[in-house]
Design a protein around this motif. Structure first.
Motif, PDB file in Angstrom:
ATOM      1  N   LEU A 147      -1.450  -3.982   6.565  1.00 44.60           N
ATOM      2  CA  LEU A 147      -2.095  -4.741   8.152  1.00 44.60           C
ATOM      3  C   LEU A 147      -3.450  -5.461   7.940  1.00 44.60           C
ATOM      4  O   LEU A 147      -3.524  -6.670   8.602  1.00 44.60           O
ATOM      5  CB  LEU A 147      -1.940  -3.482   8.608  1.00 44.60           C
ATOM      6  CG  LEU A 147      -1.138  -2.749   8.959  1.00 44.60           C
ATOM      7  CD1 LEU A 147      -1.209  -1.276  10.287  1.00 44.60           C
ATOM      8  CD2 LEU A 147      -0.024  -3.577   9.822  1.00 44.60           C
ATOM      9  N   LEU A 148      -4.262  -4.823   7.268  1.00 43.67           N
ATOM     10  CA  LEU A 148      -5.803  -6.371   6.868  1.00 43.67           C
ATOM     11  C   LEU A 148      -5.057  -7.563   6.358  1.00 43.67           C
ATOM     12  O   LEU A 148      -5.925  -8.255   6.694  1.00 43.67           O
ATOM     13  CB  LEU A 148      -6.279  -4.529   5.515  1.00 43.67           C
ATOM     14  CG  LEU A 148      -7.139  -4.020   6.575  1.00 43.67           C
ATOM     15  CD1 LEU A 148      -7.487  -2.785   4.929  1.00 43.67           C
ATOM     16  CD2 LEU A 148      -7.796  -4.107   7.446  1.00 43.67           C
ATOM     17  N   VAL A 149      -4.220  -7.563   4.914  1.00 45.62           N
ATOM     18  CA  VAL A 149      -3.980  -8.905   4.251  1.00 45.62           C
ATOM     19  C   VAL A 149      -3.902  -9.447   5.923  1.00 45.62           C
ATOM     20  O   VAL A 149      -3.842 -10.966   5.797  1.00 45.62           O
ATOM     21  CB  VAL A 149      -2.617  -8.533   4.282  1.00 45.62           C
ATOM     22  CG1 VAL A 149      -1.711  -9.985   2.890  1.00 45.62           C
ATOM     23  CG2 VAL A 149      -3.086  -8.235   2.220  1.00 45.62           C
ATOM     24  N   LEU A 150      -2.407  -9.223   6.706  1.00 51.22           N
ATOM     25  CA  LEU A 150      -2.266  -9.990   8.229  1.00 51.22           C
ATOM     26  C   LEU A 150      -3.369 -10.329   8.531  1.00 51.22           C
ATOM     27  O   LEU A 150      -3.250 -11.419   9.537  1.00 51.22           O
ATOM     28  CB  LEU A 150      -1.156  -8.949   8.847  1.00 51.22           C
ATOM     29  CG  LEU A 150       0.943  -8.987   7.654  1.00 51.22           C
ATOM     30  CD1 LEU A 150       1.186  -7.970   8.804  1.00 51.22           C
ATOM     31  CD2 LEU A 150       1.087 -10.156   8.047  1.00 51.22           C
ATOM     32  N   PHE A 151      -4.435  -9.751   9.056  1.00 52.30           N
ATOM     33  CA  PHE A 151      -5.012  -9.999   9.702  1.00 52.30           C
ATOM     34  C   PHE A 151      -6.457 -10.420   8.099  1.00 52.30           C
ATOM     35  O   PHE A 151      -7.307 -11.160   9.944  1.00 52.30           O
ATOM     36  CB  PHE A 151      -5.936  -8.785  10.101  1.00 52.30           C
ATOM     37  CG  PHE A 151      -7.447  -8.594  10.825  1.00 52.30           C
ATOM     38  CD1 PHE A 151      -6.738  -8.943  12.699  1.00 52.30           C
ATOM     39  CD2 PHE A 151      -8.841  -8.693  10.175  1.00 52.30           C
ATOM     40  CE1 PHE A 151      -8.335  -9.309  12.754  1.00 52.30           C
ATOM     41  CE2 PHE A 151      -9.856  -8.539  10.622  1.00 52.30           C
ATOM     42  CZ  PHE A 151      -9.421  -8.870  12.477  1.00 52.30           C
ATOM     43  N   GLY A 233       2.003 -10.059   3.572  1.00 59.91           N
ATOM     44  CA  GLY A 233       1.087  -8.845   4.164  1.00 59.91           C
ATOM     45  C   GLY A 233       2.506  -8.069   4.660  1.00 59.91           C
ATOM     46  O   GLY A 233       3.144  -6.962   5.191  1.00 59.91           O
ATOM     47  N   GLY A 234       3.787  -9.422   5.374  1.00 61.21           N
ATOM     48  CA  GLY A 234       5.442  -9.084   5.989  1.00 61.21           C
ATOM     49  C   GLY A 234       5.956  -8.107   4.835  1.00 61.21           C
ATOM     50  O   GLY A 234       7.098  -7.264   5.451  1.00 61.21           O
ATOM     51  N   PHE A 235       5.746  -8.864   3.287  1.00 64.49           N
ATOM     52  CA  PHE A 235       6.222  -7.588   2.578  1.00 64.49           C
ATOM     53  C   PHE A 235       5.958  -6.543   2.315  1.00 64.49           C
ATOM     54  O   PHE A 235       6.965  -5.107   2.717  1.00 64.49           O
ATOM     55  CB  PHE A 235       6.514  -8.384   1.633  1.00 64.49           C
ATOM     56  CG  PHE A 235       7.340  -8.408   0.406  1.00 64.49           C
ATOM     57  CD1 PHE A 235       9.019  -8.285   0.259  1.00 64.49           C
ATOM     58  CD2 PHE A 235       6.953  -7.830  -0.690  1.00 64.49           C
ATOM     59  CE1 PHE A 235      10.029  -7.587  -0.142  1.00 64.49           C
ATOM     60  CE2 PHE A 235       7.598  -7.307  -1.374  1.00 64.49           C
ATOM     61  CZ  PHE A 235       9.276  -7.545  -1.373  1.00 64.49           C
ATOM     62  N   GLY A 236       5.259  -6.371   2.772  1.00 64.99           N
ATOM     63  CA  GLY A 236       4.131  -4.945   2.661  1.00 64.99           C
ATOM     64  C   GLY A 236       4.935  -4.257   3.676  1.00 64.99           C
ATOM     65  O   GLY A 236       5.176  -2.791   3.325  1.00 64.99           O
ATOM     66  N   CYS A 237       4.883  -4.638   4.765  1.00 65.30           N
ATOM     67  CA  CYS A 237       5.199  -3.885   5.205  1.00 65.30           C
ATOM     68  C   CYS A 237       6.618  -3.512   5.729  1.00 65.30           C
ATOM     69  O   CYS A 237       7.004  -2.519   6.041  1.00 65.30           O
ATOM     70  CB  CYS A 237       4.954  -4.207   6.937  1.00 65.30           C
ATOM     71  SG  CYS A 237       3.736  -4.732   7.809  1.00 65.30           S
ATOM     72  N   ILE A 238       7.650  -4.445   4.873  1.00 65.85           N
ATOM     73  CA  ILE A 238       8.776  -3.856   5.100  1.00 65.85           C
ATOM     74  C   ILE A 238       9.332  -3.120   3.762  1.00 65.85           C
ATOM     75  O   ILE A 238       9.879  -1.866   3.421  1.00 65.85           O
ATOM     76  CB  ILE A 238       9.329  -5.040   4.326  1.00 65.85           C
ATOM     77  CG1 ILE A 238       9.962  -6.484   5.541  1.00 65.85           C
ATOM     78  CG2 ILE A 238      11.328  -4.760   3.409  1.00 65.85           C
ATOM     79  CD1 ILE A 238      10.311  -7.523   5.318  1.00 65.85           C
ATOM     80  N   CYS A 239       8.339  -2.897   2.481  1.00 67.58           N
ATOM     81  CA  CYS A 239       8.202  -1.513   1.613  1.00 67.58           C
ATOM     82  C   CYS A 239       7.591  -1.103   1.680  1.00 67.58           C
ATOM     83  O   CYS A 239       7.881   0.312   1.461  1.00 67.58           O
ATOM     84  CB  CYS A 239       6.795  -2.471   0.654  1.00 67.58           C
ATOM     85  SG  CYS A 239       7.558  -4.422  -0.497  1.00 67.58           S
ATOM     86  N   PHE A 240       6.491  -0.970   3.308  1.00 68.30           N
ATOM     87  CA  PHE A 240       5.880   0.621   3.419  1.00 68.30           C
ATOM     88  C   PHE A 240       7.568   1.323   4.207  1.00 68.30           C
ATOM     89  O   PHE A 240       7.385   2.998   3.958  1.00 68.30           O
ATOM     90  CB  PHE A 240       5.200   0.260   4.668  1.00 68.30           C
ATOM     91  CG  PHE A 240       4.697   1.135   5.807  1.00 68.30           C
ATOM     92  CD1 PHE A 240       4.265   2.745   4.715  1.00 68.30           C
ATOM     93  CD2 PHE A 240       5.631   1.385   7.606  1.00 68.30           C
ATOM     94  CE1 PHE A 240       3.667   3.722   5.914  1.00 68.30           C
ATOM     95  CE2 PHE A 240       4.946   2.438   7.753  1.00 68.30           C
ATOM     96  CZ  PHE A 240       4.349   3.839   7.199  1.00 68.30           C
TER      97      PHE A 240
END
Length: 493
Positions: A147-151, A233-240
């Motif tokens: 989320l911080l990367v997206l921001f 950042g979006g890929f990180g949310c998918i990994c979450f």
């Protein structure tokens, strides 16, 4: 409690694991424990990529007149060479991508801000993961970092203070994830598989670095630098989401694990402590020379790794005056080699244990192979600057062989204090992370004070620090469970 004794020929861990089931009855291929290692590998891949992408996009984020090579961390040679020439600027780069007037000093502050956040949370993360579970701690860290990367692009628009604050918070999230992940191997890794399971999971850091270097510049050119943050950042949310569904803190609570594998893991760890309520023996830890040797060696080795990551691309560009796009691919090459060597070295360490090598011997052999050749190759590098092929080969080998330390000193805490290994592994990495702040500061000073022999001084200092840390570990390093880390007459059968 049975110690992980480094005595040759006895292999008590193997005997304990084989009393109920033979290891062959719980194969590695398609097993749940290696599936867990792959998910942790994926988590490390994305968090490390999120860590360094701003180093890549910085070339596109700042005015070209302000960009100085020596401050562009590990991405000096990324494939974005056309930004400095308006005539060669890629037509696909969106005109609305903002450009900031940040001088090299400000860029350095932005780069280092994430390290301060990591130092704050690395040690507590291991303790916290041991208390509430790796799934919660690392999951929260992965989501927070994503989320911080997206921001981040929006924070850059808000101003420098917002961007630096975002970077510090991201560093705190990364520290939680990196330090907290090792607690999972207290309950998932049979003693003779620890090196390879930890190696598989941690190698994601290297692959993430490599992919970020290769793709970050391309995305910046084609879509604009903000999309680098949006994509990772979006890929990180998918990994979450994958993390929440597939990760469990121990084999007992895992709903899909094969019963044979579950019994194999439980039986192999039967003599290890499962208590999570006893307090940390802080005084005993502070007085423990094996712990200090582990921390000092991790610090000295991380100094070497940080020098390679930060200054290797700059060295390639400044010494050989080659195209920056080519330098970007050369900068990624050492991490590809390191990723392969990390996996092979981890398997080799476990193989040696099955051949009756003492545990302490295996740990120290891996540590020596990961320290001495790498620092020596770096020391020789300035003396072969006239030969491009030899210099790049030495740089690649230095980075690649450095990861042989992973099945050595970096997982030593699982041997000397299994009950507190999550805290100790986080604490040792927090201590080592100090080098990420000191190494570029000291090296930058040496380069600015002596332009002619600056590189020689930087690499010589790295060799001295690395060698001293290695010697300290070879003298005081242990691999048997320390007295203060043993269960007090509470053996689980």
């Amino acid at each position: 409690m049975t110690e992980l004794s480094p005595t040759a020929g006895k292999n008590s861990e193997d005997i304990q694991g084989d009393e109920k089931l033979s290891p062959r009855k719980a194969p590695s291929i398609c097993s749940t424990r290696y599936g867990i290692a792959f998910i942790v590998h994926l988590c490390n891949f994305i968090t490390m990529a999120q860590n360094i992408i701003i180093n890549i996009t910085m070339i596109a984020m700042v005015n070209s007149t302000n960009h100085q090579p020596s401050f562009n961390d590990s991405t000096e040679g990324l494939p974005v060479n056309s930004f400095g020439d308006p005539n060669n600027s890629p037509k696909s780069l969106p005109a609305r991508a903002p450009v900031y007037d940040w001088n090299p000093q400000i860029q350095g502050i932005i780069f280092s801000a994430i390290n301060y956040g990591m130092i704050l949370t690395l040690a507590p993360s291991g303790y916290l993961a041991g208390r509430v579970g790796t799934k919660r701690v690392v999951g929260a860290a992965l989501l927070g970092s994503s989320l911080l990367v997206l921001f981040t692009p929006l924070a850059a628009d808000f101003g420098l203070v917002f961007l630096i604050a975002t970077r510090i918070l991201q560093g705190m999230s990364l520290g939680l994830g990196y330090g907290g992940q090792f607690a999972i191997w207290e309950r998932w890794s049979p003693p003779h598989e620890r090196s390879r399971l930890c190696g598989v999971s941690v190698s994601g850091i290297l692959l993430g670095t490599c992919i970020a270097i290769l793709l970050g510049g391309i995305i910046s050119q084609t879509l604009g630098w903000p999309f680098v943050f949006y994509i990772f950042g979006g890929f990180g949310c998918i990994c979450f989401l994958l993390w929440c569904v597939l990760i469990y803190d121990d084999p007992v609570t895992h709903p899909w694990i094969n019963i044979t594998e579950k019994e194999y893991i439980i039986s192999s760890l039967a003599q290890q402590v499962s208590s999570t309520k006893q307090p940390l023996p802080i005084k005993a830890m502070v007085r423990s020379l094996p712990i200090w040797s582990m921390c000092v060696c991790c610090f000295s080795h991380q100094w070497l790794i940080n020098i390679i990551i930060i200054y290797a691309p700059t060295y390639i560009s400044s010494v050989f005056n080659i195209d920056i796009r080519n330098s970007g691919f050369l900068s990624a090459l050492p991490f590809i080699i390191a990723w392969v060597i990390c996996l092979l070295g981890s398997y080799l360490a476990d193989f040696l244990l099955t051949k009756n090598f003492r545990l302490v011997t295996v740990r120290k052999i891996a540590t020596v192979l990961g320290n001495l050749p790498s620092s020596t190759f770096l020391l020789v590098l300035p003396y072969v600057a006239s030969n491009y092929v030899i210099a790049v080969s030495l740089l690649t080998l230095s980075c690649g062989l450095g990861l042989l330390c992973q099945p050595g000193v970096y997982i030593n805490a699982l041997d000397i204090a299994p009950r507190h290994s999550s805290f100790l592994m986080g604490a040792s990495r927090a201590f080592a992370q100090i080098s990420a702040v000191l190494a570029p500061t000291v090296s930058g000073f040496l380069l600015s004070q002596d332009p002619e022999f600056g590189w020689r001084n930087v690499f010589s200092l790295s060799f001295v620090i690395n060698t001293l840390g290695l010697i300290f570990y070879l003298i005081f390093g242990k691999a048997d469970v320390q007295d203060w880390a043993k269960e007090r007459k509470l053996t689980h059968l």
